[in-house]
Design a protein around this motif. Structure first.
Motif, PDB file in Angstrom:
ATOM      1  N   TYR A  96       0.861  -1.168   0.000  1.00  0.00           N
ATOM      2  CA  TYR A  96       0.000   0.000   0.000  1.00  0.00           C
ATOM      3  C   TYR A  96       0.907   1.230   0.000  1.00  0.00           C
ATOM      4  N   LEU A  97       0.759   2.065  -1.009  1.00  0.00           N
ATOM      5  CA  LEU A  97       1.601   3.248  -1.155  1.00  0.00           C
ATOM      6  C   LEU A  97       0.735   4.492  -1.262  1.00  0.00           C
ATOM      7  N   ALA A  98       1.088   5.517  -0.494  1.00  0.00           N
ATOM      8  CA  ALA A  98       0.408   6.812  -0.579  1.00  0.00           C
ATOM      9  C   ALA A  98       1.424   7.871  -0.982  1.00  0.00           C
ATOM     10  N   VAL A  99       1.061   8.694  -1.972  1.00  0.00           N
ATOM     11  CA  VAL A  99       1.941   9.762  -2.450  1.00  0.00           C
ATOM     12  C   VAL A  99       1.137  11.045  -2.637  1.00  0.00           C
ATOM     13  N   ASP A 100       1.827  12.164  -2.585  1.00  0.00           N
ATOM     14  CA  ASP A 100       1.243  13.478  -2.812  1.00  0.00           C
ATOM     15  C   ASP A 100       1.071  13.651  -4.328  1.00  0.00           C
ATOM     16  N   SER A 101      -0.164  13.808  -4.781  1.00  0.00           N
ATOM     17  CA  SER A 101      -0.424  13.856  -6.224  1.00  0.00           C
ATOM     18  C   SER A 101       0.123  15.113  -6.899  1.00  0.00           C
ATOM     19  N   SER A 102       0.432  16.151  -6.133  1.00  0.00           N
ATOM     20  CA  SER A 102       0.986  17.360  -6.740  1.00  0.00           C
ATOM     21  C   SER A 102       2.494  17.248  -6.978  1.00  0.00           C
ATOM     22  N   LYS A 103       3.118  16.204  -6.422  1.00  0.00           N
ATOM     23  CA  LYS A 103       4.570  16.065  -6.524  1.00  0.00           C
ATOM     24  C   LYS A 103       5.026  14.840  -7.310  1.00  0.00           C
ATOM     25  N   VAL A 104       4.079  14.032  -7.775  1.00  0.00           N
ATOM     26  CA  VAL A 104       4.464  12.785  -8.440  1.00  0.00           C
ATOM     27  C   VAL A 104       3.625  12.580  -9.693  1.00  0.00           C
ATOM     28  N   ASN A 105       4.214  11.911 -10.634  1.00  0.00           N
ATOM     29  CA  ASN A 105       3.539  11.486 -11.855  1.00  0.00           C
ATOM     30  C   ASN A 105       3.036  10.069 -11.604  1.00  0.00           C
ATOM     31  N   LEU A 106       1.775   9.780 -11.922  1.00  0.00           N
ATOM     32  CA  LEU A 106       1.197   8.461 -11.666  1.00  0.00           C
ATOM     33  C   LEU A 106       1.996   7.350 -12.330  1.00  0.00           C
ATOM     34  N   GLY A 107       2.393   7.560 -13.565  1.00  0.00           N
ATOM     35  CA  GLY A 107       3.179   6.540 -14.268  1.00  0.00           C
ATOM     36  C   GLY A 107       4.500   6.247 -13.569  1.00  0.00           C
ATOM     37  N   MET A 108       5.158   7.285 -13.107  1.00  0.00           N
ATOM     38  CA  MET A 108       6.427   7.105 -12.385  1.00  0.00           C
ATOM     39  C   MET A 108       6.197   6.413 -11.045  1.00  0.00           C
ATOM     40  N   ALA A 109       5.124   6.767 -10.365  1.00  0.00           N
ATOM     41  CA  ALA A 109       4.828   6.127  -9.076  1.00  0.00           C
ATOM     42  C   ALA A 109       4.588   4.635  -9.264  1.00  0.00           C
ATOM     43  N   ARG A 110       3.789   4.278 -10.264  1.00  0.00           N
ATOM     44  CA  ARG A 110       3.518   2.858 -10.526  1.00  0.00           C
ATOM     45  C   ARG A 110       4.793   2.116 -10.943  1.00  0.00           C
ATOM     46  N   ALA A 111       5.572   2.714 -11.824  1.00  0.00           N
ATOM     47  CA  ALA A 111       6.810   2.073 -12.289  1.00  0.00           C
ATOM     48  C   ALA A 111       7.800   1.880 -11.145  1.00  0.00           C
ATOM     49  N   THR A 112       7.940   2.898 -10.307  1.00  0.00           N
ATOM     50  CA  THR A 112       8.863   2.792  -9.171  1.00  0.00           C
ATOM     51  C   THR A 112       8.383   1.737  -8.195  1.00  0.00           C
ATOM     52  N   LEU A 113       7.081   1.718  -7.916  1.00  0.00           N
ATOM     53  CA  LEU A 113       6.538   0.702  -7.015  1.00  0.00           C
ATOM     54  C   LEU A 113       6.763  -0.699  -7.565  1.00  0.00           C
ATOM     55  N   LYS A 114       6.499  -0.900  -8.846  1.00  0.00           N
ATOM     56  CA  LYS A 114       6.718  -2.224  -9.469  1.00  0.00           C
ATOM     57  C   LYS A 114       8.188  -2.624  -9.395  1.00  0.00           C
ATOM     58  N   LYS A 115       9.066  -1.667  -9.648  1.00  0.00           N
ATOM     59  CA  LYS A 115      10.508  -1.942  -9.616  1.00  0.00           C
ATOM     60  C   LYS A 115      10.938  -2.475  -8.256  1.00  0.00           C
ATOM     61  N   TYR A 116      10.497  -1.823  -7.201  1.00  0.00           N
ATOM     62  CA  TYR A 116      10.927  -2.207  -5.868  1.00  0.00           C
ATOM     63  C   TYR A 116      10.126  -3.358  -5.262  1.00  0.00           C
ATOM     64  N   SER A 117       8.891  -3.568  -5.736  1.00  0.00           N
ATOM     65  CA  SER A 117       8.062  -4.610  -5.129  1.00  0.00           C
ATOM     66  C   SER A 117       8.101  -5.946  -5.857  1.00  0.00           C
ATOM     67  N   LYS A 118       8.821  -6.039  -6.963  1.00  0.00           N
ATOM     68  CA  LYS A 118       8.801  -7.283  -7.747  1.00  0.00           C
ATOM     69  C   LYS A 118       9.280  -8.506  -6.982  1.00  0.00           C
ATOM     70  N   ASP A 119      10.099  -8.313  -5.955  1.00  0.00           N
ATOM     71  CA  ASP A 119      10.646  -9.443  -5.203  1.00  0.00           C
ATOM     72  C   ASP A 119       9.908  -9.750  -3.903  1.00  0.00           C
ATOM     73  N   ILE A 120       8.802  -9.054  -3.645  1.00  0.00           N
ATOM     74  CA  ILE A 120       8.076  -9.251  -2.372  1.00  0.00           C
ATOM     75  C   ILE A 120       7.719 -10.716  -2.149  1.00  0.00           C
ATOM     76  N   ALA A 121       7.087 -11.353  -3.118  1.00  0.00           N
ATOM     77  CA  ALA A 121       6.614 -12.735  -2.928  1.00  0.00           C
ATOM     78  C   ALA A 121       7.758 -13.698  -2.656  1.00  0.00           C
ATOM     79  N   SER A 122       8.870 -13.526  -3.325  1.00  0.00           N
ATOM     80  CA  SER A 122       9.985 -14.463  -3.153  1.00  0.00           C
ATOM     81  C   SER A 122      10.792 -14.215  -1.879  1.00  0.00           C
ATOM     82  N   LYS A 123      10.721 -12.995  -1.342  1.00  0.00           N
ATOM     83  CA  LYS A 123      11.504 -12.661  -0.146  1.00  0.00           C
ATOM     84  C   LYS A 123      10.728 -12.856   1.161  1.00  0.00           C
ATOM     85  N   MET A 124       9.431 -13.033   1.057  1.00  0.00           N
ATOM     86  CA  MET A 124       8.607 -13.160   2.264  1.00  0.00           C
ATOM     87  C   MET A 124       8.443 -14.601   2.694  1.00  0.00           C
TER      88      MET A 124
END
Length: 124
Positions: A96-124
């Motif tokens: 669950y990620l919350a960001v300030d919409s005036s400071k972030v681009n939705l596409g960048m937020a989703r891409a960054t989240l995917k980049k860092y969260s791709k290993d969640i299932a394998s690391k947990m």
């Protein structure tokens, strides 16, 4: 697991403009394994507890409709914030990620989240 989650939450905070908060939660139990917020008035664990119901409702709807689709993420748009709920590959956890919409681009937020969260299932 703890070191991975600490690094994960810190990386999101450090690399995502407008970062407000993040948590990693297990879908089955609702247990939050990690959370971080830059706003003392924003509790990402509490938000995740409520958003777990959103995830479960959407998964139930997909099943009831007989859809073969897999739930990737859910976007909640508030007047000044974006909240993204990203399910792990195996569907056991969500970020669950919350960001300030005036400071972030939705596409960048989703891409960054995917980049860092791709290993969640394998690391947990």
């Amino acid at each position: 697991m703890s070191e991975f989650l600490t690094t994960f939450t810190s990386d999101l905070k450090d690399n995502l403009a407008g970062f407000i908060g993040v948590s990693v939660t297990e879908v089955k139990t609702g247990m939050s394994f990690a959370s971080l917020s830059v706003n003392p008035n924003f509790d990402p664990e509490l938000a995740s507890a409520y958003n777990l119901e959103v995830v479960k409702a959407k998964l139930s709807a997909i099943k009831a409709l007989g859809l073969a689709s897999k739930l990737d993420d859910i976007l909640i748009t508030l007047s000044d914030q974006l909240h993204i709920i990203d399910l792990s590959e195996n569907g056991d956890y969500f970020v669950y990620l919350a960001v300030d919409s005036s400071k972030v681009n939705l596409g960048m937020a989703r891409a960054t989240l995917k980049k860092y969260s791709k290993d969640i299932a394998s690391k947990m």
